[in-house]
Design a protein around this motif. Structure first.
Motif, PDB file in Angstrom:
ATOM      1  N   ILE A  29       0.961  -1.286   0.043  1.00 48.72           N
ATOM      2  CA  ILE A  29      -0.070   0.177   0.158  1.00 48.72           C
ATOM      3  C   ILE A  29       0.932   1.010  -0.087  1.00 48.72           C
ATOM      4  O   ILE A  29       0.588   2.129  -0.884  1.00 48.72           O
ATOM      5  N   ASP A  33       0.996   3.740  -3.197  1.00 50.61           N
ATOM      6  CA  ASP A  33       0.640   5.335  -2.738  1.00 50.61           C
ATOM      7  C   ASP A  33       1.685   6.217  -3.319  1.00 50.61           C
ATOM      8  O   ASP A  33       1.241   7.360  -3.947  1.00 50.61           O
ATOM      9  N   GLN A  34       2.752   6.009  -2.684  1.00 55.37           N
ATOM     10  CA  GLN A  34       3.950   6.972  -3.049  1.00 55.37           C
ATOM     11  C   GLN A  34       4.372   6.978  -4.297  1.00 55.37           C
ATOM     12  O   GLN A  34       4.540   8.097  -4.886  1.00 55.37           O
ATOM     13  N   LYS A  37       1.487   8.997  -6.109  1.00 55.43           N
ATOM     14  CA  LYS A  37       1.568  10.494  -5.657  1.00 55.43           C
ATOM     15  C   LYS A  37       2.766  10.955  -6.297  1.00 55.43           C
ATOM     16  O   LYS A  37       2.741  12.365  -6.916  1.00 55.43           O
ATOM     17  N   GLY A 116      -1.861   2.701   4.655  1.00 57.01           N
ATOM     18  CA  GLY A 116      -2.683   4.100   4.562  1.00 57.01           C
ATOM     19  C   GLY A 116      -1.903   5.173   5.324  1.00 57.01           C
ATOM     20  O   GLY A 116      -1.736   6.130   4.975  1.00 57.01           O
ATOM     21  N   GLY A 119       1.549   6.136   4.428  1.00 61.98           N
ATOM     22  CA  GLY A 119       1.517   6.844   3.297  1.00 61.98           C
ATOM     23  C   GLY A 119       1.187   8.280   3.299  1.00 61.98           C
ATOM     24  O   GLY A 119       1.965   9.084   2.934  1.00 61.98           O
ATOM     25  N   ASN A 120       0.334   8.658   4.312  1.00 65.34           N
ATOM     26  CA  ASN A 120      -0.074   9.870   4.605  1.00 65.34           C
ATOM     27  C   ASN A 120       0.676  10.561   5.472  1.00 65.34           C
ATOM     28  O   ASN A 120       1.004  12.043   5.241  1.00 65.34           O
ATOM     29  N   ASP A 132      -3.674  14.542  -3.013  1.00 62.55           N
ATOM     30  CA  ASP A 132      -4.961  13.748  -3.277  1.00 62.55           C
ATOM     31  C   ASP A 132      -5.086  13.984  -5.063  1.00 62.55           C
ATOM     32  O   ASP A 132      -4.661  14.962  -5.513  1.00 62.55           O
ATOM     33  N   ASN A 148      -6.726   9.499  -2.474  1.00 58.41           N
ATOM     34  CA  ASN A 148      -5.543   8.658  -2.811  1.00 58.41           C
ATOM     35  C   ASN A 148      -5.506   7.349  -2.524  1.00 58.41           C
ATOM     36  O   ASN A 148      -6.258   6.835  -1.888  1.00 58.41           O
ATOM     37  N   VAL A 149      -4.383   6.521  -2.853  1.00 58.45           N
ATOM     38  CA  VAL A 149      -4.174   5.124  -2.711  1.00 58.45           C
ATOM     39  C   VAL A 149      -4.375   4.911  -1.317  1.00 58.45           C
ATOM     40  O   VAL A 149      -4.949   3.870  -0.769  1.00 58.45           O
ATOM     41  N   ALA A 150      -3.635   5.681  -0.559  1.00 59.96           N
ATOM     42  CA  ALA A 150      -3.580   5.602   1.131  1.00 59.96           C
ATOM     43  C   ALA A 150      -4.998   5.534   1.777  1.00 59.96           C
ATOM     44  O   ALA A 150      -5.384   4.791   2.455  1.00 59.96           O
TER      45      ALA A 150
END
Length: 172
Positions: A29, A33-34, A37, A116, A119-120, A132, A148-150
């Motif tokens: 994840i 996510d990263q 982004k 998640g 990631g955030n 986002d 976003n994916v997170a």
């Protein structure tokens, strides 16, 4: 005495090994996510929107607050406040994964939320806001806040927590 010491060492090693799949899910994840982004940050300018379908756009927006931009209009203190909450939550989730590695649905939920959250938190530390880019909308009803994916990991994990708890309650 040597036997006791050996068994406690193997228990710690086994517990860490039991966490490995869950940490792997969290890592996937975080990675997706990263990477998404970074890609959107490189290909878009802030606020730029690219339609994909009649209900979905890619857009680059920043969220200095929490979900739905909660406290996003504050003077900047919220960056560290939400970072601290995220770090505490990450620590608690790691503790829970270590204690309950055999509870599959529970650990799936924790792993997704953990990925998640990390990631955030990375975004808040690196940029001062969360990146986002997924923008869904339905005809005249307006747009759902970009995410976003997170956030997807956190949302699916929260849903799995509810399912896990309902299953647990129905067993009793």
């Amino acid at each position: 005495m040597a036997t006791k010491k050996k068994s406690s060492i193997s228990t710690v090693h086994k517990s860490s090994a039991d966490m490995t799949p869950w940490l792997g899910i969290a890592f996937i994840i975080i990675l997706v996510d990263q990477l998404t982004k970074i890609t959107v940050n490189k290909l878009f300018t802030y606020g730029e929107t690219r339609p994909v379908t009649d209900f979905f756009n890619l857009v680059l927006v920043y969220n200095p607050g929490a979900a739905f931009s909660f406290l996003g209009d504050q003077g900047g203190w919220q960056r560290w406040f939400f970072t601290a909450i995220g770090v505490v939550a990450i620590g608690f989730m790691l503790y829970m994964l270590k204690r309950h590695p055999g509870q599959r649905l529970f650990c799936w939920a924790l792993a997704l939320i953990l990925g998640g959250a990390v990631g955030n938190v990375i975004d808040r530390i690196a940029y001062g806001h969360v990146v986002d880019f997924l923008d869904f909308y339905w005809r005249g009803w307006g747009h759902f806040p970009a995410f976003n994916v997170a956030d997807i990991g956190i949302s699916i994990g929260a849903f799995l927590f509810i399912v896990d708890e309902l299953r647990r309650v129905n067993k009793n």
